[in-house]
Write a protein that holds these residues in place. Structure first.
Motif, PDB file in Angstrom:
ATOM      1  N   GLU A 180     -18.146 -15.807   2.137  1.00  0.00           N
ATOM      2  CA  GLU A 180     -19.114 -15.073   1.323  1.00  0.00           C
ATOM      3  C   GLU A 180     -20.319 -15.984   1.113  1.00  0.00           C
ATOM      4  OE1 GLU A 180     -19.576 -13.078  -3.118  1.00  0.00           O
ATOM      5  OE2 GLU A 180     -17.877 -14.373  -2.692  1.00  0.00           O
ATOM      6  N   TYR A 236     -22.136 -20.620  -1.068  1.00  0.00           N
ATOM      7  CA  TYR A 236     -21.140 -19.943  -0.255  1.00  0.00           C
ATOM      8  C   TYR A 236     -19.737 -20.172  -0.793  1.00  0.00           C
ATOM      9  CZ  TYR A 236     -20.697 -24.632   1.720  1.00  0.00           C
ATOM     10  OH  TYR A 236     -20.535 -25.977   1.876  1.00  0.00           O
ATOM     11  N   ARG A 237     -18.832 -19.308  -0.315  1.00  0.00           N
ATOM     12  CA  ARG A 237     -17.401 -19.420  -0.595  1.00  0.00           C
ATOM     13  C   ARG A 237     -16.687 -19.281   0.733  1.00  0.00           C
ATOM     14  NH1 ARG A 237     -13.539 -15.922  -0.638  1.00  0.00           N
ATOM     15  NH2 ARG A 237     -14.939 -14.139  -0.620  1.00  0.00           N
ATOM     16  N   TYR A 294     -15.256 -22.475  -3.498  1.00  0.00           N
ATOM     17  CA  TYR A 294     -16.697 -22.300  -3.627  1.00  0.00           C
ATOM     18  C   TYR A 294     -17.413 -23.632  -3.423  1.00  0.00           C
ATOM     19  CZ  TYR A 294     -16.161 -17.643  -5.577  1.00  0.00           C
ATOM     20  OH  TYR A 294     -15.881 -16.317  -5.746  1.00  0.00           O
ATOM     21  N   GLN A 295     -18.604 -23.562  -2.863  1.00  0.00           N
ATOM     22  CA  GLN A 295     -19.473 -24.724  -2.775  1.00  0.00           C
ATOM     23  C   GLN A 295     -19.820 -25.141  -4.209  1.00  0.00           C
ATOM     24  OE1 GLN A 295     -23.388 -23.551  -1.987  1.00  0.00           O
ATOM     25  NE2 GLN A 295     -24.229 -25.592  -2.036  1.00  0.00           N
ATOM     26  N   TRP A 318     -22.096 -26.247  -7.163  1.00  0.00           N
ATOM     27  CA  TRP A 318     -23.488 -25.870  -7.449  1.00  0.00           C
ATOM     28  C   TRP A 318     -23.953 -26.658  -8.652  1.00  0.00           C
ATOM     29  CZ3 TRP A 318     -27.443 -23.607  -5.309  1.00  0.00           C
ATOM     30  CH2 TRP A 318     -28.469 -23.100  -6.083  1.00  0.00           C
TER      31      TRP A 318
END
Length: 53
Positions: free
Chosen positions: A4, A15-16, A21-22, A24
């Motif tokens: 995603e 993104y995931r 998840y990345q 942030w």
């Protein structure tokens, strides 16, 4: 593997990959926001490595 790519702020993408998840952290020094194309390329590369391709 499910990918995603999503906009977290105007013109800044993250993104995931799978359930990961990345990170942030826009307030950290050295943070560089990614474009949609960059986030997609990173997510695709990570998914390939995780799947053993």
């Amino acid at each position: 593997m499910e990918i995603e790519v999503f906009e977290v702020a105007l013109g800044q993408w993250a993104y995931r990959v799978g359930g990961v998840y990345q990170e942030w952290h826009p307030d950290c020094s050295g943070f560089v926001p990614m474009s949609q194309a960059e986030a997609t390329a990173c997510a695709t590369g990570i998914a390939a490595r995780l799947s053993g391709a």
